[in-house]
Every structure is written in C-alpha cells, then in structure tokens.
Design a protein around this motif. Structure first.
Motif, PDB file in Angstrom:
ATOM      1  N   ALA A   1      37.870 -14.089 -30.264  1.00 14.31           N
ATOM      2  CA  ALA A   1      37.102 -13.860 -29.035  1.00 14.31           C
ATOM      3  C   ALA A   1      37.972 -13.165 -27.993  1.00 14.31           C
TER       4      ALA A   1
ATOM      5  N   ARG B   1      37.497  -9.364 -26.555  1.00 11.23           N
ATOM      6  CA  ARG B   1      37.449  -9.151 -25.105  1.00 11.23           C
ATOM      7  C   ARG B   1      38.351  -7.985 -24.712  1.00 11.23           C
TER       8      ARG B   1
ATOM      9  N   LYS C   1      36.812  -4.731 -25.888  1.00 12.03           N
ATOM     10  CA  LYS C   1      35.681  -4.356 -25.022  1.00 12.03           C
ATOM     11  C   LYS C   1      36.209  -3.760 -23.718  1.00 12.03           C
TER      12      LYS C   1
ATOM     13  N   GLU D   1      16.746 -11.664 -28.614  1.00 13.85           N
ATOM     14  CA  GLU D   1      17.601 -12.748 -29.102  1.00 13.85           C
ATOM     15  C   GLU D   1      18.088 -12.430 -30.504  1.00 13.85           C
ATOM     16  N   ARG D   2      19.401 -12.586 -30.664  1.00 16.17           N
ATOM     17  CA  ARG D   2      19.978 -12.309 -31.972  1.00 16.17           C
ATOM     18  C   ARG D   2      20.826 -13.497 -32.396  1.00 16.17           C
ATOM     19  N   GLU D   3      21.061 -13.575 -33.696  1.00 17.01           N
ATOM     20  CA  GLU D   3      21.947 -14.623 -34.186  1.00 17.01           C
ATOM     21  C   GLU D   3      23.373 -14.293 -33.777  1.00 17.01           C
ATOM     22  N   ALA D   4      24.028 -15.278 -33.221  1.00 12.80           N
ATOM     23  CA  ALA D   4      25.437 -15.066 -32.856  1.00 12.80           C
ATOM     24  C   ALA D   4      26.320 -15.732 -33.896  1.00 12.80           C
ATOM     25  N   LYS D   5      27.491 -15.174 -34.085  1.00 14.18           N
ATOM     26  CA  LYS D   5      28.439 -15.812 -35.002  1.00 14.18           C
ATOM     27  C   LYS D   5      29.488 -16.527 -34.173  1.00 14.18           C
ATOM     28  N   LEU D   6      29.901 -17.670 -34.650  1.00 15.01           N
ATOM     29  CA  LEU D   6      30.972 -18.390 -33.976  1.00 15.01           C
ATOM     30  C   LEU D   6      32.293 -17.726 -34.338  1.00 15.01           C
ATOM     31  N   ARG D   7      32.984 -17.263 -33.317  1.00 17.50           N
ATOM     32  CA  ARG D   7      34.301 -16.666 -33.549  1.00 17.50           C
ATOM     33  C   ARG D   7      35.364 -17.634 -33.090  1.00 17.50           C
TER      34      ARG D   7
ATOM     35  N   TYR E   1      16.024  -8.104 -23.209  1.00 18.71           N
ATOM     36  CA  TYR E   1      16.882  -8.900 -24.100  1.00 18.71           C
ATOM     37  C   TYR E   1      16.156  -9.248 -25.396  1.00 18.71           C
TER      38      TYR E   1
ATOM     39  N   GLU F   1      15.323  -0.819 -17.497  1.00 18.12           N
ATOM     40  CA  GLU F   1      15.582  -2.210 -17.825  1.00 18.12           C
ATOM     41  C   GLU F   1      15.753  -2.365 -19.335  1.00 18.12           C
ATOM     42  N   VAL F   2      16.799  -3.055 -19.719  1.00 20.15           N
ATOM     43  CA  VAL F   2      17.031  -3.299 -21.144  1.00 20.15           C
ATOM     44  C   VAL F   2      16.550  -4.705 -21.436  1.00 20.15           C
TER      45      VAL F   2
END
Lengths: 234, 535
Positions: free
Chosen positions: B297, B301, B304, B286-292, B284, B281-282
């Motif tokens: 985005a 995608r 990825k 929480e990390r800061e996300a940047k608005l792209r 989670y 199990e990984v």
C-alpha cells in the motif's frame, strides 16, 4: 481507554502543554475546550504520536505511546482540523489505502465504505479526484477513513468545521453509537452547544494548563458551559 | 504593493538559502555563505562550459566576419535553454501556486499578482538564458568585438530574459489551459514535453554538425535568418553594435511582453480558480478491492504520487525515458556501433578494453537524472500527518520511497544494460560486473536521495517545483552524479596500464555497496527519527 499523565510539551521556551492529566474511560465522549493556542491540538497530536513531548506519558488501553507507538496507532484514528489529504488520489483510492494499512478485509471494507459514504452523501463522488473535493467533502472522507477500520479511540480536532448541518447531525449520531459500543472519543471543539449536548465529560484548558474537568454537570453546574468557559478565560 | 509581492516571491524562491527547512530557523551567516558559494560554484561550472564552446565557435566565425551568425547561435541556444529550462516551473509558479486563491481574496489587482510572479519567472529565466548569453557576450569582447558591443550585449541580456519570460508564460498558459480540460493530464503533459525534449535534444546532438554546416554555408543563410529567424537576427545584429537591430529587438520584446501580460491578466483568474481535471461528474462504480499488505500500500502510494505529477516525472524521472531511448537507438544503429568498435580494436585497442568502464560511466550519468527518492520526503508536504498517524513505521515509509526509486530505475537500466552488452558484445564477466555495479549504484542513489531529503526537508512549499527541481538536494544529486560519472570514466585512464578493467569496476561495485549499506543504516535509524519529527 486513554490516560494522559502529566503531559508537558515545550516549544522553545514556551510550555504549550503544562503537566496535563486526563483520563477517558470506555464509552465516554470527552470534549476538550480552550481558547486558540491553548494547547488542544498539541495535546491531540501528542496522543496520536505525531508530536514528541518532554515529560509525562500517554497510554492507550494501557500501551504507552512512547514505548509502543505502533501498538497505540493500531487502536486509534485521528481526524485533524484541516483535512489535508492526498489530492493525487481519488476518494476510493484513499479509503482503500487506509483500509490496507489497517488490514481491513476486502468484503468488510466494501460494506463499510458503502454504508458510511451513503450516510454522508458522497458515495457517488468516490471515483473523483480528491483535488476536486470541497473542504466539507474532504472532511467527510477523512471521517469515513477513521470509521472503516473500527478503532477503539477516535481523536478529533474540531471535527464539525466544514460539515453541513445534516452531516454534522449524522456524525453526532455516529459518535454516540460508537461510544455506546464501548469505545471512546476525545475531541476538541469551539462549538460549546454541541459539547454540552454530546459530551459525557469535558476538560477546559487555558494556556497549556488544565483549569477544569469532569462530567458536564460537575463542570457547568447550573450555568451554561459558555458562561463557565468565559469566566475561566477572564 | 508590487514590491511587496515581488519580495514575497523572492523569499519563496530563495527560502532555502536563508532558512533551514528542517528546523524552520534562520541559517547562520556561515550557512548562508555556504549555500551561496555552492550556488556560485554551480553557475561558474556551467559558465565555464559555455565559455569554452563560444571561444571555439567564435574564433572562426568572428574572424571570418560572421559575427551575426555567432550571436544568432548564442541567442537561439539562450532562448531555447531559457524556455525549456523554465516552462514547467513557470506553469507551476504562475498557475498552480498554493497561495493564488489567498492573494486573489485580498484587495490586490490580479494583474499585480501576475506581474510579481512574472518577475520571479524572469529571474529564473535569467539564470537559464544568462548562463549562455553572458559568456557569449564576453567571449565576443575578448575576441575583438569592441566595447560598444559589450555594453549593448549586456543590456540585451535583460531583454533576452524578458523575451524568454514571455515565451515561457505563453507556453505555461497553454499547459494551464489544457490542464483545466484534461483528465490524467500528467501523462499527456509528459508525452508532449518528451516530444519537445526529443526535438530539442535532436538539435543539441547534431549541434556540432549543424554549426559546422552553418560555418561553411555562412552568408547564404542570412536571408533565411532574416525571414524565419527575424527576431533572433535582430538580436544578433544588436549584439554586434548595430543600433537599429538593438532597437528593433528591444521593441519586439517589450511589445511581446506587454501583449502576453495583458492576455494572461485577462485569463489569470479563470485559469487558477477553475478546478483541475475533468469537470464532468465521474459516477462511482463499486468494485472489488484486494487487501494489500501495508508495504505494498505504501509503495503504491509512492507510485501514485510520482505518476500524478508531470513536474515530478519530467524532472526526477527523465533518465528513465532517456535510457529506453538509448536502448532503442543502440538496436537501430547496432551495425554501425560494431563497425566503430571493430575499427577501434585495430587502431586503439585501449578504448575497446575500457569500454565497460565507459558504459558504466554513461549509466551513472543517465541514472542520476532519475532522482526519484530525493524530493519524496519534501513532497509529503502538509499531508505528512497521514502516515505519521498510521500504524506504520517511518522506516517502512522511507523504504517504500526507496523501493519505487529502485524498481523504476532498475527496470530502465535492465532494458538498456542488456541491450548494450549484446550490441557491444561485452564478455560475460564484464557484462555481469557492469550490470551489478549499475544496480548497486541505483540502490545507493536511492538511499542517498533520501539522506539528502531528510537532511534538507522542505514541507512548506507553495509549488511542487520547489522540492523537485529548485532544492539544494536535487542540485547536489544531479551535479554530484555528473562529477561521479566523470570520475569513474576519467580515473580509468590513470590506472589502465596496471589495473585490470574488471578489477577497476569491481572496486567501484564495492564502494557503492559500502556506501549503500552505511546510508541504509542511517536512513532506517536516524533518518526515521527525523521523519517522525517532521511537521
């Protein structure tokens, strides 16, 4: 909020939806009921802009899906019956992708993701690949992705399939709270008991045509919704 | 029951020949005929290539009484090509097909599911190995091999196919077993595969020297083949008309195939039903996300998607690695390269004069191996509803696919291009023209790939190998690019006496630019409408 005006969708020689007119006001939870192949998914997909239709028009807050599909899509969220999403992403990557498309600021999305993921019990799974998620977990992830950008209208195709009882209860609470804030939900379901308890209004579709619609009291009268549905299907 | 399953497999493999993937309707008779003709042309082209080579090699070996060596070479090439050509296809067909769990839930013995897939794998293996073996057998007959050997060689083609199928099934099993345990397996798979390809190409590039050395060494190599290459040696003997060798190879092949099938059948269910990736199990964080922006985005995608699939990277991005590898080799051997050019400058100055054109043709050849945009539409698959329901235009989605294609290709091309113009000591104008033409060509292939993908979409694949390497779009892109490279490199010889090389390159630059603009217009208008309607 949502106006479907004389919608007609034809596949080959078959009319999947035939001259359908439905109006949904802000604050309403509107149920959509029908047998398999009645035209529910076709209607929902037409509202989302995924399917072109031959006649009629669909307006979301006065904006036509035909002339300004992007304007409509910015106000809605769609949850399909089968939560096929990107299994090459992790849960959090998928949520961030959706949030980026809708321009949800970083601090806002962080709080919303935390809140909804905790509500649905998948917070700890967000760094796992979606490929490892069960059907129910994917469904919850799609639900969260719908809520994080706070649309005005949510269109859902059989949203309770695959949800455990706790998640189903929480979703009903969220739906009611969402509409109490002046938004609207239009969803199809086969679970008539849920529709009876949750919906303000309901429409019954049969072979592409609307056979009955109105408030729950107007549609079912003194009988149950199941009785009304079965009678109409006979 | 087995024939029902096998029919299903063949319907899947050859679906696009009979069903238009865009409309879902059956093709007309003319359409089917056209698809079959195109396929036959491709096979004929490849067969012709091997016929030419085997006639050349065979003439010397057979005349000197070393037919066994001729068939050892042919057998080795057929088996290696068959195995490496189909190992990842075998992995995706056997172990990660979308309908594995559906079929396992039905009252079908798992070994029959496996067998039906192995039959399909064998047919594909036959195409890869047969394209080598059949010309070898026919050339041997033409060079005086005799009718018994012809018949035996043709019969052995079936068993070579089984042998290849068994080997690819084993290798595919290894890949599948590793996949269950590894996280981030796509990159590890790519690294392992690239290592194997490196070895493969090392021998291919040295094939000429190796074959010459073999021809000179002759019978002194026989003991080596009889021990280390026993199976191939028996195959070779059988193909020359030796009944003992014929029987031994068939027996070994049948035994290997039976053992492989038995072992796979025992582990099949466990491998296909175990979830891929890390079972730990990984948790989670929480990390800061940047608005792209939506465009970034969409691009991320696509990136990825590309990096999540070893099949995608290895097949549609193989040229990226080749270009970097060539750049490294050019640096290592820069001294020798300059010596050779200096020699040409004295003996044959025309070659030096057209060097920029040869460079451009080489770039085109390598670049089309990176057909990243071509399968990208089909790879949306059943998940296409996601982008169709979001407030993004189809144009933006398609341009994101194009941008990924261009960014990755241009990065690799820049590394190679700058290295080569320095090593080859090209003039400034030639260097700028060649690099500019390469970059415009990459823009063009990105759009052309989308054009092909939109004209021949297949969203309903059961393994991603289908849109990535088994589609007509991929074949057209690869073969078309190779023909174009030949045209660019070949036509110069017709015009070199009256047309400046720089003007010649500039003409191609303009051609690619015009084609790119026309395709850009189509993709962003009609193509976008097609994408919106896909389901």
């Amino acid at each position: 909020m949502l106006r479907i005006e004389h919608l007609t969708k034809i596949y080959g020689e078959k009319k999947a939806v035939d001259d359908l007119t439905i109006r949904i006001a802000p604050g309403e939870i509107y149920g959509f009921i029908g047998h398999n192949g009645a035209g529910k998914t076709t209607t929902l997909k037409s509202c989302v802009g995924i399917l072109r239709f031959e006649q009629g028009d669909i307006f979301i807050n006065g904006i036509s899906i035909k002339s300004d599909p992007l304007g409509c899509k910015r106000q809605i969220a769609y949850i399909p019956d089968n939560p096929d999403i990107y299994d090459y992403m992790t849960g959090i990557q998928y949520l961030n992708f959706i949030a980026d498309i809708f321009g949800v600021p970083a601090d806002v999305r962080k709080e919303r993701i935390h809140r909804y993921a905790e509500t649905f019990g998948i917070l700890k799974n967000l760094d796992q690949g979606i490929v490892e998620y069960s059907h129910g977990m994917k469904q919850k992830l799609v639900l969260i992705s719908a809520w994080i950008h706070e649309p005005k209208l949510i269109l859902m195709d059989e949203p309770f399939v695959g949800l455990d009882p706790k998640a189903a209860y929480q979703m009903k609470e969220m739906m009611r709270e969402f509409c109490d804030r002046g938004n609207a939900i239009f969803f199809s379901t086969h679970v008539l008991e849920v529709a009876e308890k949750l919906c303000d209004k309901v429409a019954i579709i049969k072979d592409g045509r609307l056979v009955k619609s109105g408030t729950m009291e107007e549609v079912r009268g003194d009988a149950s919704l199941e009785d009304v549905f079965l009678e109409l299907e006979a | 029951m087995l024939n029902v399953l096998v029919k299903k497999q063949f319907r899947e493999i050859f679906r696009s020949y009979f069903v238009n993937p865009r409309t879902g309707k059956m093709r007309s008779k003319g359409g089917v005929a056209g698809m079959i003709v195109a396929f036959v042309c491709v096979m004929a082209f490849l067969a012709g290539y091997f016929v030419f080579n085997f006639m050349t090699i065979g003439a010397g070996l057979i005349a000197s009484g070393r037919s066994w060596l001729y068939f050892c070479l042919a057998g080795f090439i057929a088996i290696v090509l068959g195995v490496f050509g189909s190992v990842f296809n075998t992995y995706s067909t056997l172990y990660i097909a979308k309908d594995n769990e559906l079929l396992l839930a039905l009252p079908i013995p798992p070994h029959r599911i496996l067998l039906s897939r192995l039959v399909a794998v064998a047919v594909l293996g036959l195409l890869y190995s047969g394209i080598v073996w059949l010309p070898a057998v026919i050339c041997y007959y033409v060079l005086g091999g005799g009718e018994p050997a012809l018949v035996m060689g043709l019969v052995l083609m079936v068993f070579v196919t089984l042998f290849v199928s068994a080997l690819t099934a084993i290798l595919g099993w290894v890949v599948a077993a590793l996949s269950v345990r590894l996280k981030g397996k796509s990159f590890i798979t790519v690294i392992i595969a690239l290592g194997a390809f490196g070895i493969y190409y090392f021998f291919i590039l040295r094939a000429g020297n190796l074959i010459s050395a073999l021809m000179e060494s002759g019978d002194s190599l026989k003991p080596g083949f009889m021990s280390w290459g026993y199976v191939i040696y028996q195959l070779a003997l059988g193909s020359t008309g030796d009944w003992l060798g014929f029987g031994i190879f068939i027996a070994i092949t049948l035994a290997l195939f039976a053992v492989t099938t038995f072992v796979l059948a025992r582990t099949f269910i466990r491998i296909v039903t175990t979830k891929h990736g890390n079972s730990k199990e990984v948790v989670y964080r929480e990390r800061e996300a940047k608005l792209r922006s939506p465009r970034i985005a969409l691009l991320m995608r696509e990136l990825k998607r590309f990096t999540s699939s070893a099949t995608y990277m290895l097949n549609a991005g193989f040229g990226l690695v080749m270009e970097v590898a060539v750049a490294v080799l050019a640096i290592i051997f820069s001294g020798k390269i300059r010596e050779v050019i200096a020699g040409f400058r004295v003996e044959n100055p025309v070659v030096v004069a057209i060097l920029p054109v040869i460079l451009l043709a080489g770039f085109i050849f390598l670049s089309v191996m990176n057909y990243i945009s071509t399968p990208s539409v089909s790879l949306e698959g059943d998940r296409i509803w996601v982008v169709q329901s979001l407030p993004v235009t189809a144009k933006d989605v398609l341009l994101a696919k194009h941008h990924l294609h261009v960014f990755l290709n241009c990065a690799a091309a820049a590394i190679l291009g700058i290295t080569l113009v320095i090593v080859l000591e090209l003039g400034l104008l030639e260097s700028v023209l060649v690099l500019a033409t390469v970059f415009v060509f990459i823009e063009f292939t990105g759009m052309f790939g989308l054009f092909l993908g939109l004209k021949n979409p297949n969203l309903h694949w059961t393994t991603e190998a289908q849109p990535i390497k088994q589609s007509m779009s991929a074949i057209i892109m690869l073969l078309g690019g190779m023909l174009l490279a030949a045209a660019v490199g070949g036509l110069i010889f017709l015009v070199v006496l009256f047309l400046d090389v720089r003007v010649y390159i500039a003409i191609w630059l303009v051609i690619f630019a015009v084609l790119f603009l026309l395709l850009y217009r189509w993709v962003t208008t009609k193509g976008a409408l097609i994408f919106e309607d896909l389901s």
